[in-house]
Scaffold this motif. Sequence first.
Motif, PDB file in Angstrom:
ATOM      1  N   GLY A   2      -4.807  -5.332  -5.024  1.00 26.97           N
ATOM      2  CA  GLY A   2      -4.109  -5.919  -3.597  1.00 26.97           C
ATOM      3  C   GLY A   2      -2.847  -5.888  -3.604  1.00 26.97           C
ATOM      4  N   CYS A   3      -2.225  -6.557  -2.623  1.00 29.05           N
ATOM      5  CA  CYS A   3      -0.595  -6.818  -2.656  1.00 29.05           C
ATOM      6  C   CYS A   3      -0.056  -8.444  -2.324  1.00 29.05           C
ATOM      7  CB  CYS A   3      -0.288  -5.970  -1.236  1.00 29.05           C
ATOM      8  SG  CYS A   3      -0.363  -4.412  -1.252  1.00 29.05           S
ATOM      9  N   ALA A   4       0.939  -8.780  -3.280  1.00 29.28           N
ATOM     10  CA  ALA A   4       1.362  -9.939  -3.429  1.00 29.28           C
ATOM     11  C   ALA A   4       1.768 -10.294  -1.889  1.00 29.28           C
ATOM     12  CB  ALA A   4       2.410  -9.958  -4.263  1.00 29.28           C
ATOM     13  N   THR A  81       7.398  -1.183   2.049  1.00 30.92           N
ATOM     14  CA  THR A  81       8.317  -1.334   3.174  1.00 30.92           C
ATOM     15  C   THR A  81       8.620   0.117   4.092  1.00 30.92           C
ATOM     16  OG1 THR A  81       9.415  -3.132   2.001  1.00 30.92           O
ATOM     17  CG2 THR A  81      10.719  -2.183   3.660  1.00 30.92           C
ATOM     18  N   ALA A  82       8.369   0.163   5.145  1.00 29.82           N
ATOM     19  CA  ALA A  82       8.479   1.330   5.977  1.00 29.82           C
ATOM     20  C   ALA A  82      10.001   1.197   6.417  1.00 29.82           C
ATOM     21  CB  ALA A  82       7.387   1.520   6.995  1.00 29.82           C
ATOM     22  N   ALA A  83      10.572   2.390   6.362  1.00 35.13           N
ATOM     23  CA  ALA A  83      12.164   2.572   6.900  1.00 35.13           C
ATOM     24  C   ALA A  83      11.992   4.182   7.463  1.00 35.13           C
ATOM     25  CB  ALA A  83      13.088   2.492   5.815  1.00 35.13           C
ATOM     26  N   ALA A  84      12.586   4.288   8.786  1.00 33.04           N
ATOM     27  CA  ALA A  84      12.489   5.871   9.069  1.00 33.04           C
ATOM     28  C   ALA A  84      13.779   5.828  10.099  1.00 33.04           C
ATOM     29  CB  ALA A  84      11.128   5.615  10.092  1.00 33.04           C
ATOM     30  N   ASN A 105       7.800   1.771  -2.064  1.00 35.94           N
ATOM     31  CA  ASN A 105       6.582   1.127  -2.634  1.00 35.94           C
ATOM     32  C   ASN A 105       5.351   1.807  -1.728  1.00 35.94           C
ATOM     33  OD1 ASN A 105       7.565  -0.449  -4.653  1.00 35.94           O
ATOM     34  ND2 ASN A 105       8.186  -2.148  -3.013  1.00 35.94           N
ATOM     35  N   ALA A 106       5.545   3.277  -1.426  1.00 35.91           N
ATOM     36  CA  ALA A 106       4.544   3.806  -0.387  1.00 35.91           C
ATOM     37  C   ALA A 106       4.172   5.108  -1.100  1.00 35.91           C
ATOM     38  CB  ALA A 106       4.932   3.751   0.866  1.00 35.91           C
ATOM     39  N   ASN A 107       3.017   5.559  -0.972  1.00 40.01           N
ATOM     40  CA  ASN A 107       2.772   6.829  -1.505  1.00 40.01           C
ATOM     41  C   ASN A 107       2.006   7.981  -0.661  1.00 40.01           C
ATOM     42  OD1 ASN A 107       0.089   5.440  -1.231  1.00 40.01           O
ATOM     43  ND2 ASN A 107      -0.550   6.128  -3.091  1.00 40.01           N
ATOM     44  N   GLY A 145      -3.587   0.292  -0.192  1.00 43.02           N
ATOM     45  CA  GLY A 145      -4.080   0.285   1.339  1.00 43.02           C
ATOM     46  C   GLY A 145      -3.305  -0.690   2.122  1.00 43.02           C
ATOM     47  N   CYS A 146      -2.291  -1.308   1.544  1.00 41.81           N
ATOM     48  CA  CYS A 146      -1.417  -2.104   2.306  1.00 41.81           C
ATOM     49  C   CYS A 146      -0.538  -1.547   3.181  1.00 41.81           C
ATOM     50  CB  CYS A 146      -0.774  -3.158   1.194  1.00 41.81           C
ATOM     51  SG  CYS A 146      -1.715  -4.189   0.458  1.00 41.81           S
ATOM     52  N   THR A 147      -0.048  -1.887   4.246  1.00 39.63           N
ATOM     53  CA  THR A 147       0.644  -1.256   5.297  1.00 39.63           C
ATOM     54  C   THR A 147       1.857  -1.860   5.470  1.00 39.63           C
ATOM     55  OG1 THR A 147      -0.567  -2.022   7.278  1.00 39.63           O
ATOM     56  CG2 THR A 147      -1.402   0.224   6.029  1.00 39.63           C
TER      57      THR A 147
END
Length: 223
Positions: A2-4, A81-84, A105-107, A145-147
Amino acid sequence: MGCAPFTASFQNNSLAGITWKWEFYDAATNTLIGTSADFEPTFLFPNIGSYKYRLIAFDPTTCNLVDTSEFLTLQVLPKPTAAAGWGPNPPQANVPVSFTNGSINANRYLWDFGDGETSTQRAPVHEYNATGTYNAYLVAYNEAGCTDTAFLVVDVIVNPLLDVPNAFTPGRFGSNGIVSVRGFGISKKAWKIYNRWGQVVFESTTKKSGWNGYYKGVLQPTD
């Protein structure tokens, strides 16, 4: 996994036992960080890292008074962390939009371009069909699976334009081996190619499709 901060729920599959003791450890330091006497507890892991846990079952009514499970491990990952971004900005007429992806931290990724089309590429290039302002977004996923989601407002300029090459080199590799409709601002398409005897050898209603010069598995003559 899971995610902290991660609140994990644990299952008790014991065949016997009256009372219970769950033990939770920091795997890096082998330090006990908590216990629970619940049959199926929940436990909060506030920080990223590797943890291990075990279950101890007690039954004073049997000859086997205590039984202890093996240690199992649990990974707690950082949230993505999403960045676009997008360009060219300001927009240029009939120039496809190139999206940039600075997520950490994304795959894996899911792009929604705001016009009904999507992509799972890391940094896609997208061609819009009409001038306008589009609400696009990027969803970044990690292994657990965290988003996280990044939102974009994309301005687009499209001047309608159409071109169909009158010659190509079928049967060869490269861009010249396919004949296709090229243009901007195409919302619908009905395209047919006939041979010299009026027989339809190719037809399509999709924008990105093209003909490779073959009909029923046979390369057609140049005329």
